[in-house]
Write an enzyme that holds these catalytic residues in place. Sequence first.
Site, short mmCIF file in Angstrom:
data_model
loop_
_atom_site.label_atom_id
_atom_site.label_comp_id
_atom_site.label_asym_id
_atom_site.label_seq_id
_atom_site.Cartn_x
_atom_site.Cartn_y
_atom_site.Cartn_z
N GLY A 208 -55.70 -21.32 10.72
CA GLY A 208 -54.88 -21.35 11.95
C GLY A 208 -54.35 -22.74 12.20
N ASN A 209 -53.86 -23.00 13.40
CA ASN A 209 -53.42 -24.35 13.74
C ASN A 209 -53.67 -24.61 15.22
OD1 ASN A 209 -50.96 -23.56 15.27
ND2 ASN A 209 -50.40 -22.70 13.27
N TYR A 210 -53.35 -25.82 15.66
CA TYR A 210 -53.73 -26.24 17.01
C TYR A 210 -52.76 -25.78 18.11
CZ TYR A 210 -57.11 -29.43 14.89
OH TYR A 210 -58.17 -29.96 14.22
N ALA A 276 -45.92 -21.52 16.14
CA ALA A 276 -46.29 -22.33 14.97
C ALA A 276 -46.88 -21.34 13.96
CB ALA A 276 -47.30 -23.38 15.37
#
Length: 694
Positions: A208-210, A276
């Site tokens: 995943g990402n932030y 994102a």
Amino acid sequence: MLKGKKIVLGVTGSIAAYKAALLVRLLVKEGAEVQVVMTPAAKEFITPLTLSTLSGRPVLSEFFNSDSGSWHSHVELGLWADAMIVAPATASTLGKMAAGVADNLLVTTYMSMKAPVFVAPAMDLDMYAHPSTVKNIATLKSYGNHIIEAAAGELASHLSGKGRMEEPENIIKVLKGFFLTGSELSGKRILITAGPTYEKIDPVRFIGNYSSGKMGFAIAAECARRGADVTLVAGPVSLPTPHPAIRRIDVESAREMCDAAVEAFPSCDAAVLSAAVADYRPAVQASSKIKRTSEGMTIDLEANPDIAATLGKTKREGQCLVGFALETNNAEENARLKLDKKNLDFIVLNSLEDKGAGFSCDTNKVTVIDREGKSEYPLKSKAEVAKDVVAHLSRLLVMLVMLLLPSAASAEGEELNATVNLNASKVQGSNTEVFTMLQDALSEFINSRKWTSNTYEENERIMCSFNFVVNSYANDGSFDCSLMVQATRPVFGSSYNSLLFKYEDASIKFKYQPYDRLEFVEDNLDNNLTAVIAFYVYTIIGMDLDSMGELGGSEFLNKALTIVNNAQNLGDAGWRAGSNNNNRYSIIDDYMNGALEPVRKLMYKYHRLGLDTMFKDADGGRKAITESLSLLKKAYEDRPMAYFTKLFTEYKVDEIVNVYSKCTADEKRDVVKILSEINPSLSSEWDKITKNNN
Ligand code: CTP
């Protein structure tokens, strides 16, 4: 702006309830229809009779009318209203609204409300600062309600601090501001992707990402606030839906997000892709938890679909696609590459090089880049950034619609090549969007309207500029501007442009609201702004034709004269005959009045026989100019009060001084005599002719 708007005003039991009377009065004065709903406690502070008298409608407070037994439908009120205001809102009502405790007509009406809700709290400072109030306000905000924060000042308890209900005048301002931008996207469908995507490795792990989703959610809220029908495709985020009118689809992976977006996009007018999206996913997703071994491990990745590029390929005419780019280096260059590669209309760049920009913070610093250029914005809250981005989108959607209209499609550059500038720095702090829109609307109106039946080639268009300075502006769209109009004509055989006309109009009063269409109907003048513009356009075209052939511009100068005569009732001093010998009326009256015919003839002699000839035959050209100035003197002697003779010498002064830089002393003396008589106030300038010994 509030005219005809239907407002439900909820009044609760606070000392500030007396201000509700003023609020009703102001709303009614603005032309709104007001239905007051009171809590039982509110009646202890202000009588229903006062509020029903002011609003002209019976006040509602109970579910039933105990006399007639009729039912007061909160559901109907929810459908009827264009907005609901709860003012004053006590701590107790805030709590009930936040928790859904529907034990009175006001809270049930709130819960059935389909329109935006504004809440103006009022209470003592300790209550206002209490964590439960703070939490309730935050909850109400997260439901998409608009909180009009309490102001600081002396409170009913004689304590001083934050808790006073905002003044009714300011509540009205907030409401007007909302309606100013509240409906421009109505009827538009907008798709928004937001948040991260999670790509499963096994049942308990993911890539995943932030991304927090805050930026995309703020954009969704802003679009909904402006009346759009919003579909929000959200990755895994812990954010509440920011506006009641948003349709939210929760997804987890890039492929799920892509499927939802591809399905929704064909029926949308625009898509804003702020998610994102993970570019890769594990090639194999283990069905059970992967066990640890003593070996290292490798996960094979495969590419995810590029949602933006997929939508970019199917984008049809009139649809608008907006992307985001988060870059760490070569930010602008990379963003432009993405703009093209994904077929976007504009891209919002946030650079991780900027402090306070990016994933989890509440602020962002963006640059909006399109094919025409870029706009850089300072560091702002994400809600404010959302306003900028949506304003950009909204303008673009309007332009795309105009391009698709058959009549607008044929509109192209016509007689004028005008630069239009609107300087609003004197009234900074007001809504800036209205100024940008007015400037665009004016430029479109002046440049694209067909003012004559003549054909102008691109290189024949008259170069001119319209520079407005906004001296005052009110939220109801009232403007007072000054305007500097200037037009030039090229001098044959040279690169020099000579001023044809220049005038500063000190005050033009008019009304303009965003998205108003600027229209001008010759025999039905009802808009002062377009009448003024048409007047100057015809004056410029007429003078340009006068400079090409003797008295050649009569048709258009007569149109300007007609406008002046028909505009007498528009209430603008600039049109008034005899009020001032230096206004629109006197300019055209002087110019077209028979006594000043020499002045009109001068235009041809001065420009065509004078300047245009000078580059081939300096002496011959200058001689024609001297003759034309004698015509000016004759006109001045016939009508000394006429303003145009002076005006002409004022805007031509530098050019005239130059024309006579190389000639005999006798010629200089003769021309200085003429000019000093017409305009003695410029004598120091005319002296330069004599002193100039080149
Ligand atoms: N985007 C998308 N689908 C993807 C990747 C990106 O829709 N699979 C969208 C984003 O929502 C954003 C824009 O494309 O609006 C640019 O995203 P970004 O991650 O900066 O671009 P990439 O094409 O992934 O390029 P890179 O990661 O190599 O910088």
